[in-house]
Scaffold this motif. Structure first.
Motif, short mmCIF file in Angstrom:
data_model
loop_
_atom_site.label_atom_id
_atom_site.label_comp_id
_atom_site.label_asym_id
_atom_site.label_seq_id
_atom_site.Cartn_x
_atom_site.Cartn_y
_atom_site.Cartn_z
N PRO A 143 -2.62 0.10 7.44
CA PRO A 143 -2.04 -0.99 8.24
C PRO A 143 -1.78 -2.23 7.39
CG PRO A 143 -4.39 -0.75 8.71
CD PRO A 143 -4.00 0.39 7.80
N ALA A 144 -0.85 -3.05 7.86
CA ALA A 144 -0.51 -4.29 7.16
C ALA A 144 -1.71 -5.24 7.16
CB ALA A 144 0.69 -4.95 7.82
N VAL A 145 -1.85 -5.97 6.05
CA VAL A 145 -2.93 -6.94 5.91
C VAL A 145 -2.35 -8.29 5.52
CG1 VAL A 145 -4.63 -5.18 5.24
CG2 VAL A 145 -3.34 -6.38 3.46
N ASP A 146 -3.14 -9.33 5.67
CA ASP A 146 -2.76 -10.69 5.31
C ASP A 146 -2.55 -10.76 3.79
OD1 ASP A 146 -2.54 -13.42 4.81
OD2 ASP A 146 -4.42 -13.94 5.80
N ALA A 147 -1.32 -11.06 3.37
CA ALA A 147 -1.01 -11.09 1.94
C ALA A 147 -1.60 -12.30 1.23
CB ALA A 147 0.50 -11.04 1.73
N SER A 148 -2.14 -13.27 1.98
CA SER A 148 -2.76 -14.43 1.35
C SER A 148 -4.27 -14.26 1.18
CB SER A 148 -2.44 -15.70 2.14
OG SER A 148 -3.05 -15.66 3.41
N SER A 149 -4.78 -13.07 1.48
CA SER A 149 -6.20 -12.77 1.34
C SER A 149 -6.41 -11.82 0.16
CB SER A 149 -6.75 -12.13 2.61
OG SER A 149 -8.01 -11.55 2.37
N ILE A 150 -7.12 -12.28 -0.86
CA ILE A 150 -7.34 -11.45 -2.04
C ILE A 150 -8.09 -10.16 -1.69
CG2 ILE A 150 -9.46 -12.62 -2.78
CD1 ILE A 150 -6.81 -11.37 -5.21
N LEU A 151 -9.09 -10.25 -0.84
CA LEU A 151 -9.83 -9.04 -0.47
C LEU A 151 -8.96 -8.05 0.28
CD1 LEU A 151 -13.30 -10.52 0.52
CD2 LEU A 151 -12.67 -9.31 -1.57
N ALA A 152 -8.10 -8.56 1.16
CA ALA A 152 -7.22 -7.69 1.93
C ALA A 152 -6.21 -7.00 1.00
CB ALA A 152 -6.49 -8.48 3.01
N VAL A 153 -5.64 -7.74 0.07
CA VAL A 153 -4.67 -7.17 -0.86
C VAL A 153 -5.34 -6.13 -1.76
CG1 VAL A 153 -3.12 -7.68 -2.79
CG2 VAL A 153 -3.10 -9.14 -0.76
N LEU A 154 -6.52 -6.44 -2.26
CA LEU A 154 -7.24 -5.48 -3.10
C LEU A 154 -7.57 -4.20 -2.33
CD1 LEU A 154 -9.66 -7.87 -5.02
CD2 LEU A 154 -7.68 -6.66 -5.96
N SER A 155 -7.86 -4.34 -1.03
CA SER A 155 -8.25 -3.18 -0.22
C SER A 155 -7.11 -2.18 -0.04
CB SER A 155 -8.75 -3.64 1.16
OG SER A 155 -7.68 -4.04 1.98
N LEU A 156 -5.88 -2.61 -0.27
CA LEU A 156 -4.75 -1.68 -0.16
C LEU A 156 -4.77 -0.63 -1.26
CD1 LEU A 156 -1.84 -4.13 0.67
CD2 LEU A 156 -2.93 -2.50 2.22
N GLY A 157 -5.31 -0.98 -2.41
CA GLY A 157 -5.37 -0.03 -3.52
C GLY A 157 -3.99 0.33 -4.07
N ALA A 158 -3.03 -0.59 -3.96
CA ALA A 158 -1.67 -0.33 -4.43
C ALA A 158 -1.65 -0.21 -5.96
CB ALA A 158 -0.73 -1.43 -3.97
N LYS A 159 -1.06 0.86 -6.43
CA LYS A 159 -0.96 1.12 -7.87
C LYS A 159 0.45 0.82 -8.36
CE LYS A 159 -4.37 4.88 -7.70
NZ LYS A 159 -5.29 4.04 -7.04
N GLY A 160 0.61 0.66 -9.66
CA GLY A 160 1.93 0.46 -10.24
C GLY A 160 2.84 1.61 -9.85
N GLY A 161 4.03 1.29 -9.40
CA GLY A 161 4.99 2.30 -8.97
C GLY A 161 4.92 2.65 -7.50
N ASP A 162 3.85 2.22 -6.81
CA ASP A 162 3.76 2.43 -5.37
C ASP A 162 4.76 1.54 -4.65
OD1 ASP A 162 1.64 4.15 -5.76
OD2 ASP A 162 0.12 2.83 -4.87
N THR A 163 5.24 1.99 -3.52
CA THR A 163 6.10 1.17 -2.68
C THR A 163 5.24 0.48 -1.64
OG1 THR A 163 8.00 2.61 -3.00
CG2 THR A 163 8.05 1.17 -1.08
N VAL A 164 5.40 -0.84 -1.53
CA VAL A 164 4.70 -1.61 -0.50
C VAL A 164 5.76 -2.24 0.40
CG1 VAL A 164 2.66 -2.10 -1.91
CG2 VAL A 164 4.57 -3.70 -1.93
N THR A 165 5.35 -2.56 1.61
CA THR A 165 6.22 -3.23 2.56
C THR A 165 5.66 -4.61 2.82
OG1 THR A 165 6.78 -1.13 3.61
CG2 THR A 165 7.21 -3.13 4.89
N VAL A 166 6.50 -5.62 2.69
CA VAL A 166 6.10 -6.99 3.03
C VAL A 166 6.87 -7.40 4.28
CG1 VAL A 166 5.37 -7.75 0.74
CG2 VAL A 166 7.76 -7.92 1.35
N GLU A 167 6.20 -8.14 5.14
CA GLU A 167 6.82 -8.59 6.38
C GLU A 167 6.40 -10.03 6.66
OE1 GLU A 167 3.75 -6.75 9.63
OE2 GLU A 167 5.19 -5.35 8.74
#
Length: 93
Positions: free
Chosen positions: A41-65
């Motif tokens: 699920p989407a998380v608050d992009a201004s939260s470091i813990l939330a962004v880290l919890s996504l586990g996005a790796k280089g080359g992964d596609t992310v969606t920003v809204e």
């Protein structure tokens, strides 16, 4: 709600310094920005813990809204920073 997909440009993904940079850009926006990866699920992009919890790796596609006045500009700023290789050494280093 406007959204955009972007491929994470940082080789190590959204960890450490790259995540801090992305969070800083998100926090500077006049609207709330959310970020998600496939299957999470989407998380608050201004939260470091939330962004880290996504586990996005280089080359992964992310969606920003984002939603509200300034959403398109906020999305543009986020896409620009996420697409960069934030792990690259500065040119004058």
């Amino acid at each position: 709600m406007p959204s955009r997909d972007v491929v994470v440009g940082s080789r190590v993904g959204l960890h450490g310094r790259p995540a801090k940079t992305v969070v800083g850009v998100a926090a500077a926006q006049p609207v709330a920005v959310r970020i998600s990866t496939a299957g999470k699920p989407a998380v608050d992009a201004s939260s470091i813990l939330a962004v880290l919890s996504l586990g996005a790796k280089g080359g992964d596609t992310v969606t920003v809204e984002a939603d509200g006045d300034g959403a398109e500009a906020a999305l543009g700023a986020m896409v620009e920073i996420l697409a960069q290789d934030l792990d690259a050494e500065p040119a004058d280093a």
